[in-house]
Design a protein around this motif. Structure first.
Motif, PDB file in Angstrom:
ATOM      1  N   LEU A  85      22.426  46.780  51.001  1.00 11.08           N
ATOM      2  CA  LEU A  85      22.050  47.959  51.854  1.00 11.08           C
ATOM      3  C   LEU A  85      20.638  47.595  52.689  1.00 11.08           C
ATOM      4  CD1 LEU A  85      22.866  51.060  49.417  1.00 11.08           C
ATOM      5  CD2 LEU A  85      23.768  50.348  51.663  1.00 11.08           C
ATOM      6  N   PRO A  86      19.621  47.430  52.086  1.00 11.52           N
ATOM      7  CA  PRO A  86      18.444  46.962  52.271  1.00 11.52           C
ATOM      8  C   PRO A  86      19.003  45.819  53.874  1.00 11.52           C
ATOM      9  CG  PRO A  86      17.983  46.960  50.552  1.00 11.52           C
ATOM     10  CD  PRO A  86      19.493  47.160  50.581  1.00 11.52           C
ATOM     11  N   ARG A  87      19.619  45.017  53.136  1.00  9.33           N
ATOM     12  CA  ARG A  87      20.103  44.057  54.292  1.00  9.33           C
ATOM     13  C   ARG A  87      21.501  44.194  55.736  1.00  9.33           C
ATOM     14  NH1 ARG A  87      22.435  39.502  50.468  1.00  9.33           N
ATOM     15  NH2 ARG A  87      23.310  38.611  52.439  1.00  9.33           N
ATOM     16  N   ARG A  88      21.858  44.983  54.958  1.00  6.90           N
ATOM     17  CA  ARG A  88      23.322  45.681  55.826  1.00  6.90           C
ATOM     18  C   ARG A  88      21.591  46.773  56.615  1.00  6.90           C
ATOM     19  NH1 ARG A  88      28.272  47.348  57.386  1.00  6.90           N
ATOM     20  NH2 ARG A  88      27.958  48.686  58.685  1.00  6.90           N
ATOM     21  N   ALA A  89      20.736  47.291  56.356  1.00  5.97           N
ATOM     22  CA  ALA A  89      20.105  48.157  57.815  1.00  5.97           C
ATOM     23  C   ALA A  89      18.935  47.526  58.379  1.00  5.97           C
ATOM     24  CB  ALA A  89      18.562  49.154  56.423  1.00  5.97           C
ATOM     25  N   TYR A  90      18.916  46.186  58.041  1.00  2.09           N
ATOM     26  CA  TYR A  90      18.058  45.950  58.130  1.00  2.09           C
ATOM     27  C   TYR A  90      18.803  45.167  60.255  1.00  2.09           C
ATOM     28  CZ  TYR A  90      15.380  41.369  60.916  1.00  2.09           C
ATOM     29  OH  TYR A  90      15.168  40.602  61.325  1.00  2.09           O
ATOM     30  N   ARG A 277      32.139  50.390  55.250  1.00  2.00           N
ATOM     31  CA  ARG A 277      32.006  47.953  55.183  1.00  2.00           C
ATOM     32  C   ARG A 277      31.876  47.951  56.535  1.00  2.00           C
ATOM     33  NH1 ARG A 277      30.101  45.510  50.099  1.00  2.00           N
ATOM     34  NH2 ARG A 277      30.142  43.898  51.675  1.00  2.00           N
ATOM     35  N   GLY A 278      32.419  48.683  57.654  1.00  2.00           N
ATOM     36  CA  GLY A 278      32.716  48.304  58.784  1.00  2.00           C
ATOM     37  C   GLY A 278      31.363  47.413  59.392  1.00  2.00           C
ATOM     38  N   CYS A 279      31.867  46.535  60.567  1.00  2.00           N
ATOM     39  CA  CYS A 279      30.829  45.193  60.812  1.00  2.00           C
ATOM     40  C   CYS A 279      29.590  46.375  61.397  1.00  2.00           C
ATOM     41  CB  CYS A 279      31.661  44.664  62.083  1.00  2.00           C
ATOM     42  SG  CYS A 279      30.588  43.240  63.010  1.00  2.00           S
ATOM     43  N   VAL A 280      28.188  45.310  60.977  1.00  2.00           N
ATOM     44  CA  VAL A 280      27.309  45.937  62.093  1.00  2.00           C
ATOM     45  C   VAL A 280      27.521  45.954  63.577  1.00  2.00           C
ATOM     46  CG1 VAL A 280      24.602  45.636  62.222  1.00  2.00           C
ATOM     47  CG2 VAL A 280      26.120  46.130  60.111  1.00  2.00           C
ATOM     48  N   PHE A 281      27.896  45.010  64.132  1.00  2.00           N
ATOM     49  CA  PHE A 281      27.965  44.859  65.288  1.00  2.00           C
ATOM     50  C   PHE A 281      29.321  45.000  66.419  1.00  2.00           C
ATOM     51  CE2 PHE A 281      24.969  41.554  64.581  1.00  2.00           C
ATOM     52  CZ  PHE A 281      24.352  41.851  65.371  1.00  2.00           C
ATOM     53  N   LYS A 282      29.691  46.388  65.804  1.00  2.00           N
ATOM     54  CA  LYS A 282      31.268  47.136  66.231  1.00  2.00           C
ATOM     55  C   LYS A 282      30.722  47.741  67.147  1.00  2.00           C
ATOM     56  CE  LYS A 282      34.311  51.031  65.798  1.00  2.00           C
ATOM     57  NZ  LYS A 282      33.623  52.041  66.319  1.00  2.00           N
TER      58      LYS A 282
END
Length: 300
Positions: A85-90, A277-282
């Protein structure tokens, strides 16, 4: 002995005893069923040294894993991993800074003048990844990103495999020396490779389809062809398979690009059919492509 077992409606299972057990799934409903079963998880839900040997060997030549530092790309981490979660938030925070209209105009001009794939890739890396470095990413790094292995079939050729391993090490060493200490090197390094190998090609696809909606284009031509999962429980997925998966051994390849083309569901382009958990860059990708399409239409 090689065994191939395929049901009437897929999936294809390739089993070489004591070497590999791979299940390939392209049907959209089966992908969702497998994802929702709780019987599979991300590859790094197991420690690297516990993964099948072929997984360890193959992925070290790709943009998804750094074997020297034992790092995996964020989407390869189980949700239960405390770093996820911290990595995704970044990544979400950095992605939210967006792009400029100058970025859009620059890429549009390169497309109008038929710039080479190398130039397009290099400039798109700046648009997407400069936010992590606050500096220009060197040409030699975007060039190296071309050679990380993309398909398992490439890895069987020693020269391609060795080049993939060397290229990944070059990118990771650059990230180690150029990023802040608390930034996950592989998450950023992967994004360089992804832009070079997938996003840049998508620019030309867009340019050839200016009168279609962006979502329609990128469900038919999804940038990411497939994603892996690993069995965490023995399962036939309610009879989908003729014999159960082996926890920690059976790898399931979900062919999301085929599912996206089948369903026209953008969540298969950027995930496995749901927003979870979809792609962050969508949103960044779709917004940029929409703005780029409008810019290119001005002088069509």
């Amino acid at each position: 002995m090689l065994n191939s077992v395929q049901s009437l409606f897929n999936p294809l299972r390739i089993n070489i005893p004591f070497l590999l057990d791979i299940i390939i799934v392209s049907d959209s409903n089966q992908i969702k069923q497998i994802e929702n079963s709780g019987d599979v998880d991300r590859l790094h839900s197991y420690e690297t040294q516990s993964l099948p040997l072929w997984v360890q060997l193959y992925f070290r030549s790709t943009k998804f894993h750094d074997d020297e530092r034992d790092l995996w790309f964020c989407p390869f981490e189980s949700s239960s991993n405390p770093t996820y979660l911290p990595r995704r938030a970044y990544l979400e925070e950095k992605t939210a800074t967006g792009y400029s209209q100058d970025d859009v105009r620059k890429i549009a001009q390169l497309l109008r003048t038929n710039a080479s794939d190398e130039i397009l890739a290099h400039e798109m890396v700046q648009v997407v990844n400069k936010r992590f470095f606050e500096a220009e990413i060197p040409t030699e790094i975007t060039e190296a990103a071309k050679y990380t292995v993309q398909k398992f079939s490439e890895a069987v050729f020693p020269w391609q495999y060795i080049k993939g391993v060397e290229s990944q090490k070059e990118i990771m060493n650059y990230c180690q020396h150029s990023l802040a200490q608390d930034v996950h090197l592989l998450d950023v390094g992967h994004n360089i490779g992804e832009v070079v190998q997938a996003t840049a090609g998508s620019l030309k696809t867009l340019n050839n389809n200016l009168n279609r909606s962006v979502e329609d284009i990128f469900t038919e031509y999804a940038p990411t062809p497939q994603v892996p999962r690993i069995a965490v429980r023995a399962s036939t997925f309610d009879g989908m398979l003729s014999y159960p998966t082996i926890p920690g051994e059976t790898v399931v390849i979900l062919q999301i690009a085929k599912a996206a083309a089948e369903t026209k569901d953008i969540w298969f382009t950027f995930g496995t059919g749901t927003s979870e958990r979809g792609c962050v860059f969508k949103d960044f990708f779709l917004n940029f492509m929409n703005d780029l399409q409008q810019e290119l239409q001005v002088e069509e």
